[in-house]
Scaffold this active site. Structure first.
Site, PDB file in Angstrom:
ATOM      1  CG  ASP A 216      -9.724   1.838  -5.045  1.00  0.00           C
ATOM      2  OD1 ASP A 216     -10.919   1.743  -4.705  1.00  0.00           O
ATOM      3  OD2 ASP A 216      -8.889   2.478  -4.384  1.00  0.00           O
ATOM      4  CG  HIS A 239     -12.277  -1.911  -4.059  1.00  0.00           C
ATOM      5  ND1 HIS A 239     -11.527  -1.151  -3.188  1.00  0.00           N
ATOM      6  CD2 HIS A 239     -11.595  -3.058  -4.239  1.00  0.00           C
ATOM      7  CE1 HIS A 239     -10.415  -1.825  -2.873  1.00  0.00           C
ATOM      8  NE2 HIS A 239     -10.437  -2.978  -3.499  1.00  0.00           N
TER       9      HIS A 239
END
Ligand SMILES: *[C@@H]1O[C@H](CO)[C@@H](O)[C@H](O)[C@H]1NC(C)=O
Ligand SMILES: *[C@@H]1O[C@H](CO)[C@@H](O)[C@H](O)[C@H]1NC(C)=O
Ligand SMILES: *[C@@H]1O[C@H](CO)[C@@H](O)[C@H](O)[C@H]1NC(C)=O
Length: 395
Positions: A216, A239
């Protein structure tokens, strides 16, 4: 005159320094067993309590070896300056039902805390990842963070490796004056919600020389994050470095004064991103004074993003809805490298609260694949561009 003064000064300082008593607390002397199986939380807590209650400087030593450690909370306030030296490998139980809180190793209410030692935190997250249904279930179970700092001030967190965390690697909440450096945070690219460093309600955070490859955000800055300096961070996979998501519920504090410098993003799905929910709140919140400089993108899907339509999971308002977050004074300078979608910068601001004073200075982003072309997309943005702009600016 000056030399005499210096001499006297040093003399006084040296005496003061000599008075600070150093003491070592080896967890082995508290019954810890590096056998990979026995839970060591009782031994670790006893060492912590002894180290914390005396005056002076206390070092808690976890020597080389592999230690099973269940959920644990190291609480202050302490009389001593605490130095937690992890040279070995700590292993979390893989069974998530053994956890009562959302953290594996927590430090709370400590002033002057040093955590380092070159060791490894092994979250053993593979089983937890199969139990993560947050994509479908809004009220999903929060899985444990590997290491949480709550209301810690003057913290120096360094020289550690975190692997296979169940959810976030590191979380800072209610902290002040923290330095995080020489950390390596690793989890597979498809491990759900494994943010690298997540910050909220904290002021004065320096993150430098950190290598993050995770499932993430590499770094996520949430409500109430102020005065953050990020530099020399390598992010990928992951991310990206994010501000947000913000503006989902009432009462969130502003985000202010963030600098991200000399960072590399490699194969990430975002580079530098600000994301806010479409939600109508009682009060407008602000994200301002954000500066990105000397950023390298290598094959990044969305290099530069402002997304005020953030809506990762249902139910949420339809696209084009309004956000209650006002974004202003955001500057991007010397951003270069390659992107693998067709968008270089996507700045999608809210129709009711347009972005104010967004500046782009010397941006050079090219497609990583042959025959592709990158564009910039702007919506409701007030700002200006300077220097070379490839692709051509949308402001
Ligand atoms: C920028 O980052 C790279 C790699 O992370 C590092 O080697 C270099 O020293 C940094 N440069 C500056 C000016 O901080
Ligand atoms: C716009 O933001 C920059 C910093 O990003 C700042 O230096 C400048 O003064 C701001 N301009 C206005 C008009 O607020
Ligand atoms: C934007 O920058 C200008 C100039 O530095 C400053 O006066 C203004 O307060 C900033 N805006 C916000 C919302 O902080």
């Amino acid at each position: 005159m000056n030399t005499i003064f210096l001499f006297v000064f040093c003399f006084l300082v040296c005496i003061a320094e000599a008075k600070v008593e150093y003491k070592l607390f080896n967890v082995m002397n508290y019954g810890a067993r590096a056998d990979d199986r026995t839970d060591n939380s009782v031994a670790f807590l006893r060492a912590w309590n002894d180290a914390c209650s005396r005056r002076g400087k206390s070092t808690i030593l976890v020597p080389q070896g592999s230690y099973m450690l269940h959920e644990i909370i190291f609480s202050g306030p302490c009389n001593a300056w605490m130095n937690f030296q992890i040279e070995g490998r700590l292993k979390a139980p893989s069974d998530i039902y053994l956890f009562r809180t959302d953290s594996w190793i927590s430090f709370r209410y400590v002033d002057k805390l040093n955590v380092g030692g070159g060791g490894t935190l092994d979250g053993q997250g593979a089983f937890a990842w199969t139990k993560n249904d947050c994509e479908k279930n809004q009220n999903c179970r929060t899985l444990p963070t590997t290491m949480t700092f709550q209301f810690v001030t003057n913290g120096y967190i360094h020289h550690m490796r975190s692997i296979n965390t169940k959810q976030n690697h590191f979380v800072l909440y209610g902290c002040k004056d923290m330095v995080l450096t020489r950390l390596k945070l690793i989890a597979p690219f498809n491990s759900p919600n494994t943010d690298g460093i997540k910050i909220a309600m904290s002021t004065g955070v320096t993150i430098t020389s950190v290598n993050i490859g995770t499932g993430d955000d590499c770094i996520a800055m949430l409500y109430g994050t102020k005065g953050v300096r990020i530099s020399d961070v390598y992010c990928g996979p992951g991310h990206g470095i994010s501000i947000g998501s913000l503006g989902k519920s009432n009462g969130e504090d502003d985000v202010d004064d963030i600098v991200v410098k000399n960072c590399t993003f490699s194969g990430t799905n975002n580079g530098v991103r600000i994301k806010t929910w479409t939600a109508v709140l009682q009060k407008i919140m602000h994200v301002s004074n954000i500066h990105y400089e000397d950023i390298v993108m290598e094959n990044v899907q969305n290099p530069i993003v402002i997304d005020q339509n953030y809506c990762p999971s249902h139910p949420c308002r339809p696209k084009g809805g309004v956000s209650s977050v006002e974004i202003s004074n955001v500057s991007y300078r010397f951003i270069r490298g390659s992107g693998n979608s067709n968008v270089a910068a996507s700045l999608q601001c809210s129709p009711n609260k347009p972005c104010l004073n967004i500046t782009m200075d010397t941006i050079n982003l090219w497609p990583s694949g042959k025959g592709k072309k990158l564009n910039n997309e702007c919506l409701n943005v007030n700002g200006a561009s300077y220097g070379i702009q490839i692709p051509s600016p949308c402001m």
